[in-house]
Design an enzyme around this catalytic site. Structure first.
Site, PDB file in Angstrom:
ATOM      1  N   ASP A   8      12.360   2.716   4.648  1.00  0.00           N
ATOM      2  CA  ASP A   8      11.569   1.439   4.801  1.00  0.00           C
ATOM      3  C   ASP A   8      12.837   0.363   5.056  1.00  0.00           C
ATOM      4  O   ASP A   8      14.198   0.633   4.506  1.00  0.00           O
ATOM      5  CB  ASP A   8      11.083   0.945   3.126  1.00  0.00           C
ATOM      6  CG  ASP A   8      10.277  -0.464   3.433  1.00  0.00           C
ATOM      7  OD1 ASP A   8       8.936  -0.423   3.165  1.00  0.00           O
ATOM      8  OD2 ASP A   8      10.797  -1.568   3.726  1.00  0.00           O
ATOM      9  N   ILE A  60       0.823  -1.112  -0.050  1.00  0.00           N
ATOM     10  CA  ILE A  60       0.111   0.055  -0.095  1.00  0.00           C
ATOM     11  C   ILE A  60       0.889   1.252   0.060  1.00  0.00           C
ATOM     12  O   ILE A  60       0.386   2.169  -0.736  1.00  0.00           O
ATOM     13  CB  ILE A  60      -0.923   0.063   1.094  1.00  0.00           C
ATOM     14  CG1 ILE A  60      -1.861  -1.250   1.281  1.00  0.00           C
ATOM     15  CG2 ILE A  60      -1.969   1.352   1.035  1.00  0.00           C
ATOM     16  CD1 ILE A  60      -2.688  -1.732   2.490  1.00  0.00           C
ATOM     17  N   PHE A  97     -11.408 -21.122   3.288  1.00  0.00           N
ATOM     18  CA  PHE A  97     -11.444 -21.084   4.786  1.00  0.00           C
ATOM     19  C   PHE A  97     -12.879 -21.060   5.515  1.00  0.00           C
ATOM     20  O   PHE A  97     -13.386 -20.094   5.743  1.00  0.00           O
ATOM     21  CB  PHE A  97     -10.485 -20.286   5.545  1.00  0.00           C
ATOM     22  CG  PHE A  97      -8.883 -20.255   5.048  1.00  0.00           C
ATOM     23  CD1 PHE A  97      -8.313 -21.405   4.755  1.00  0.00           C
ATOM     24  CD2 PHE A  97      -8.465 -18.996   4.890  1.00  0.00           C
ATOM     25  CE1 PHE A  97      -7.097 -21.465   4.516  1.00  0.00           C
ATOM     26  CE2 PHE A  97      -6.996 -19.134   4.561  1.00  0.00           C
ATOM     27  CZ  PHE A  97      -6.444 -20.394   4.363  1.00  0.00           C
ATOM     28  N   GLY A 138      -9.861 -16.592  13.854  1.00  0.00           N
ATOM     29  CA  GLY A 138     -10.129 -15.028  13.981  1.00  0.00           C
ATOM     30  C   GLY A 138     -10.669 -14.462  12.921  1.00  0.00           C
ATOM     31  O   GLY A 138     -10.765 -13.227  12.889  1.00  0.00           O
ATOM     32  N   TYR A 196      -2.555  -8.326  15.892  1.00  0.00           N
ATOM     33  CA  TYR A 196      -2.167  -7.345  14.835  1.00  0.00           C
ATOM     34  C   TYR A 196      -3.245  -6.047  15.105  1.00  0.00           C
ATOM     35  O   TYR A 196      -2.791  -4.884  15.133  1.00  0.00           O
ATOM     36  CB  TYR A 196      -2.423  -7.906  13.654  1.00  0.00           C
ATOM     37  CG  TYR A 196      -2.767  -6.958  12.535  1.00  0.00           C
ATOM     38  CD1 TYR A 196      -1.508  -6.149  12.095  1.00  0.00           C
ATOM     39  CD2 TYR A 196      -3.777  -6.804  11.712  1.00  0.00           C
ATOM     40  CE1 TYR A 196      -1.653  -5.168  11.293  1.00  0.00           C
ATOM     41  CE2 TYR A 196      -3.902  -5.965  10.632  1.00  0.00           C
ATOM     42  CZ  TYR A 196      -2.760  -5.310  10.477  1.00  0.00           C
ATOM     43  OH  TYR A 196      -3.000  -4.157   9.629  1.00  0.00           O
ATOM     44  N   ASN A 253     -10.283  -4.647   2.977  1.00  0.00           N
ATOM     45  CA  ASN A 253      -9.343  -5.550   2.474  1.00  0.00           C
ATOM     46  C   ASN A 253      -8.705  -4.969   0.933  1.00  0.00           C
ATOM     47  O   ASN A 253      -9.612  -4.757   0.122  1.00  0.00           O
ATOM     48  CB  ASN A 253     -10.111  -6.930   2.023  1.00  0.00           C
ATOM     49  CG  ASN A 253     -10.296  -7.645   3.309  1.00  0.00           C
ATOM     50  OD1 ASN A 253     -11.149  -7.360   4.261  1.00  0.00           O
ATOM     51  ND2 ASN A 253      -9.443  -8.959   3.218  1.00  0.00           N
TER      52      ASN A 253
END
Ligand code: UDP
Length: 334
Positions: free
Chosen positions: A31, A12, A208, A285, A141, A170
Site C-alpha cells: 500500500d 475494505i 443530498f 451523478g 471512477y 455501499n
C-alpha cells in the site's frame, strides 16, 4: 501460497486482510499509504509501503513471498474527485493496474480478485441490478473500474489470468472486534458523517436531495457490511484456486435498499444523538436507487452476508468511531 493484498491499508482492504488472516491464509500487503493507514502490530503480516506502479518492486515482493494470487484494492475511489481530475483516475486505476498485471505475468501469478463497484452501472434501467445489465458509468471512477474489468477480460484470454471482479454496492460498518474501521480524510460517506455528527464533530448532516422518485424522496442504496465484503473476497480466492474460473463478475449487496432518511433514523437510535439534518441539492451523478441482485454470488460463491440489518452496520461503525474519534490518528494507536 501467499495472497498479495494491494491497498491492504484501506478500509475494505484492511477488513479483508483481517478475514484472510483469521482463516489462516498467508498474506502480504502493499500500500502506498496515500489514503490508507496501516495499523502496525495489529496483523502479523509483511507490509511494504509501495506504489503498484513500481512493477519491479511489486514483482520482487511476489517472488519473495511465493505469491499465487492478488487481491487488488489499491485505487482512487472518490466520485467527485474523479470528475474534477479524471486523468488521475486513468493513471492511478487503469495504468497502475496494467503495471500490476505486467508484474503478475512476469512472475507467473495468474489469479486476481478485483475490487470493482456498482458505479459501473451508472443510472440503472432496473433494480435489483443483475451483473449482465447495461454498464454505462456516469463518472470517471466507474468508467475506470469498468475499463479494468475489460482489461482483465482481454488479459485473461491473452495471458491466462483468471479473475473475479466484485462489484460492491455501499460498503458500511466496521470489524466487530478488532480496532479497525472507516477513516477517510476528508470524509464524504454517509454513515461515517452521521457518526461524526453524533460525536459532536459536525453540526448536522446535509441530505443530498429530497425529491427523488423514492418512497421518502431520498436516495436508496444497498448497504453491505464490510465483513461480508471481506468474506466474499475469501470465497472468490477459494474459487479461483479450485476451478479455472476464467473471468467472472459478481454483485455484492444484500438485495435490499435503505433510504438516506432510514439510515439517519437508525443512526439516531444506535447513538442516542438527535442527529439534525438539513436538506440540500442533489449531488451530481447520484442515481435515485441502487440495489443489487446478489443471487449470482450466493449461488456460485456460496456467499451468505451475515450482517444484513442496518442496525448491524451502524452499530459496528459506531463502536469504531466512538473508540477512535480521530480515526487511526486517535491517541493510543489502533
Ligand atoms: N449522502 C447524503 N449526505 C452526505 C453523504 C451522502 O445525503 O453527506 C447520500 C448520498 O447522496 C447517497 C447516500 O447518502 O444517496 C450514500 O452516499 P455515500 O457517499 O455514502 O456512498 P456512494 O453512494 O457515493 O457510494
Amino acid at each position: 501460497m501467499t495472497v498479495l493484498v494491494t491497498g491492504g491499508a484501506g478500509y475494505i482492504g484492511m477488513h479483508t486482510v483481517a478475514e484472510l488472516v483469521a482463516h489462516g491464509e498467508p498474506v502480504v500487503v502493499v500500500d502506498d499509504l496515500s489514503t490508507g493507514h496501516w495499523p502496525a502490530g495489529l496483523f502479523d503480516v509483511p507490509f511494504y509501503s509501495l506504489d503498484i506502479q513500481d512493477g519491479e518492486a511489486v514483482g520482487t515482493v511476489m517472488a519473495r513471498h511465493g505469491v499465487d494470487a492478488v487481491v487488488h484494492f489499491a485505487a482512487k475511489s472518490l466520485v467527485g474527485e474523479s470528475v474534477r481530475d479524471p486523468l488521475l483516475y486513468y493513471e492511478r486505476n487503469v495504468a497502475a493496474t496494467a503495471q500490476l498485471l505486467r508484474a503478475m505475468v512476469r512472475q507467473g501469478v495468474r489469479r486476481m480478485v478485483f475490487s470493482s463497484t456498482a458505479a459501473v452501472y451508472g443510472h440503472p434501467g432496473r433494480v435489483p441490478i443483475q451483473e449482465d445489465d447495461p454498464k454505462q458509468p456516469v463518472n470517471p471512477y466507474g468508467e475506470t473500474k469498468l475499463a479494468i474489468e475489460r482489461m482483465l477480460r482481454w488479459g485473461g484470454d491473452a495471458y491466462g489470468i483468471s479473475a473475479i471482479s466484485l462489484r460492491y454496492f455501499n460498503a458500511a460498518g466496521a470489524h466487530p472486534e478488532l480496532p479497525i474501521g472507516e477513516d477517510h480524510r476528508p470524509e464524504t460517506h454517509l454513515i461515517p458523517i452521521l457518526m461524526q455528527v453524533a460525536l459532536g464533530q459536525r453540526e448536522a448532516v446535509t441530505i443530498f436531495g429530497s425529491d427523488y422518485d423514492t418512497p421518502d424522496g431520498t436516495c436508496v442504496r444497498d448497504y453491505i457490511h464490510v465483513m461480508d465484503l471481506a468474506s466474499a473476497h475469501r470465497l472468490a480466492l477459494e474459487r479461483l484456486r479450485r476451478v479455472d474460473a476464467g473471468v467472472e463478475v459478481y454483485n455484492l449487496g444484500t438485495g435490499s435498499g435503505h433510504s438516506v432518511l432510514e439510515v439517519v433514523r437508525v443512526a439516531r437510535s444506535v447513538t442516542g444523538h438527535p442527529i439534525p439534518v438539513a436538506f440540500g441539492p442533489r449531488r451530481a451523478g447520484d442515481p435515485a436507487v441502487l440495489v443489487a441482485s446478489p443471487a449470482r454470488a450466493q449461488a456460485v460463491l456460496g456467499w451468505r452476508p451475515r450482517y444484513t440489518g442496518m442496525e448491524d452496520m451502524v452499530s459496528t461503525a459506531w463502536r469504531w468511531h466512538k473508540s477512535h474519534p480521530e480515526g487511526f490518528g486517535t491517541a493510543g494507536g489502533p
